[in-house]
Design an enzyme around this catalytic site. Structure first.
Site, PDB file in Angstrom:
ATOM      1  CG  LEU A   1      -2.217  -0.847   1.191  1.00  0.00           C
ATOM      2  CD1 LEU A   1      -3.075  -0.577   2.412  1.00  0.00           C
ATOM      3  CD2 LEU A   1      -2.824  -0.641   0.008  1.00  0.00           C
ATOM      4  CD  GLU A   2       2.194   3.620   3.727  1.00  0.00           C
ATOM      5  OE1 GLU A   2       2.374   4.550   3.122  1.00  0.00           O
ATOM      6  OE2 GLU A   2       1.193   3.418   4.355  1.00  0.00           O
ATOM      7  CB  SER A   3       6.435   2.060  -1.851  1.00  0.00           C
ATOM      8  OG  SER A   3       6.986   0.767  -1.466  1.00  0.00           O
TER       9      SER A   3
END
Ligand SMILES: [Ca+2]
Length: 416
Positions: free
Chosen positions: A143-145
């Site tokens: 989700l973050e990267s």
């Protein structure tokens, strides 16, 4: 404890930078790499240069060495692109189902399984060290990267200096800037290689500088905490260390999708009410296979889109993921993506897909009208948080509606 609270507040502030309500789309950080022609070049700005001169004294007083400061600020200019992004508050908020369609798309599930397979050995070691399941760490990475694909290319010192100078939340960003300089001074990363999102979230799992200082670890053992480079090891271990620090319980689900019986009292939903799975089972709550949910500890029932959407029994680990981002949709996305990476199936229940999300002005209007009708939302901020949900619930109960706390357009229309 105070330090932890401060760090949490800082982390929340950073993750919520451009969110008006629950706007979890901002959690799919960082943004895609900008087209080179669209990048606004750092522009000369006299006021900014004067600000740097003043800030230099404050940074040195906080223990930053002059040579470190001067090297870090070489070639730094006012970055208008950063301010443009800070100002572009999203008018629309995604519905939870639209968000989940993107956050837990088939592609992200497939790529997550591949990423886990590729890094299985190190993820196993991280799981053994910190007691956080590799699928959960992988899901946050996804989700973050997008598993390291979009780690952010904005120079962090320049971005934070611009935001600190701009002043909309200057104190917060100046604190982050000092922490970024401390990271450079510690030798973890040369300043020019310290890149991230426009708001200063860095590396594979998007740590802001204060979180890095408090929680990042050197898992490779080379003496540097490197969350920026190609090798995700330190970033993944840092995320596991972060979750462990906030009380992750290995083996406990974040949540389980459940079905609620006909006639269920929706006044029992929401994070404030906790019961044992056995007590929930006695009320007719079952998993999607029709079984009682095993006892993983006390749990709440969450209905993020009201009675017409999916229901989840959530456990303490749900609140640990909230330390990364407090939006329910983000936490559900992380948990569900982890389950899918582990081989689980999709969410079974339908969502009220005919509904659209409330726009910012409508969220504010909803709060104003609820408050005027005697159901206080604890302030008017355009964010649908726990107090607004409680006010919706109280309004629904007083008007003979299903008290599911769902802040829908229907409720707003009734209030008008
Ligand atoms: Ca390292």
């Amino acid at each position: 404890m105070r330090a932890i609270v401060t760090i949490l507040a800082a982390l929340w502030a950073a993750t919520a930078t451009s969110s008006a309500a629950f706007a979890p789309e901002t959690s799919l950080r960082p943004e895609p790499r900008p087209d080179a022609s669209a990048v606004v070049r750092a522009s000369a700005n006299l006021g900014f240069d004067r600000w740097i001169a003043g800030f230099r004294g404050r940074a040195l007083a906080r223990g930053i060495r002059a040579d470190v400061f001067d090297a870090a600020f070489r070639g730094i200019g006012y970055n208008a692109d950063v301010i443009a992004r800070d100002r572009s508050q999203s008018e629309f908020t995604k519905t939870i189902w639209d968000y989940l369609d993107t956050a837990v798309s088939a592609t992200r599930v497939t790529n997550g399984r591949k990423a886990l397979a590729r890094h299985r050995r190190v993820l196993d070691r991280i799981e053994a060290t910190y007691g956080v399941e590799k699928e959960v760490v992988t899901a946050i990475w996804g989700l973050e990267s997008a598993y390291g694909t979009f780690r952010g290319t904005t120079p962090v010192i320049e971005a934070l200096a611009t935001l600190a100078y701009d002043g909309r939340r200057g104190r917060f960003f100046e604190g982050q800037l000092i922490d970024a300089l401390k990271i450079v001074q510690a030798g973890d990363i040369p300043p020019a290689a310290m890149t991230g999102s426009w708001a200063g979230a860095m590396g594979h799992t998007q740590f802001i500088p204060s979180s890095f200082l408090a929680y990042a670890v050197d898992f490779t053992g080379d003496g540097r905490r490197d969350i920026w480079g190609e090798d995700p090891t330190d970033a993944l271990a840092s995320t596991a260390a972060y979750l462990a620090r906030f009380g992750w319980t290995k083996g406990q689900p974040w949540g389980v999708e459940v079905t609620l019986p006909r006639g269920f009292d929706y006044a029992l939903t929401g994070e404030r009410i906790k019961k044992s799975p056995r007590d929930w089972a006695a009320l007719g709550v079952r998993d999607t296979a029709g079984r009682a949910v095993p006892n993983h500890g006390r749990a709440s029932i969450l209905v993020p889109a009201g009675a017409r959407g999916a229901a989840f029994m959530i456990f303490d680990n749900f609140h640990v993921i909230e330390r990364y981002n407090t939006a329910d949709a983000y936490v559900i996305a992380v948990g569900h993506l982890a389950d899918r990476i582990a081989g689980g199936g999709p969410i079974r229940a339908d969502w009220p897909r005919g509904d659209r999300a409330l726009m910012a002005a409508e969220r504010t209007e909803l709060q104003e009208r609820l408050t005027a009708a005697g159901f206080s939302t604890g302030g008017i901020d355009g964010r649908i948080g726990p107090k607004t949900i409680a006010a919706v619930r109280a309004y629904q109960r007083a008007n003979g509606l299903v008290p599911d706390g769902y802040a829908s357009l229907d409720i707003l229309k009734r209030l008008r």
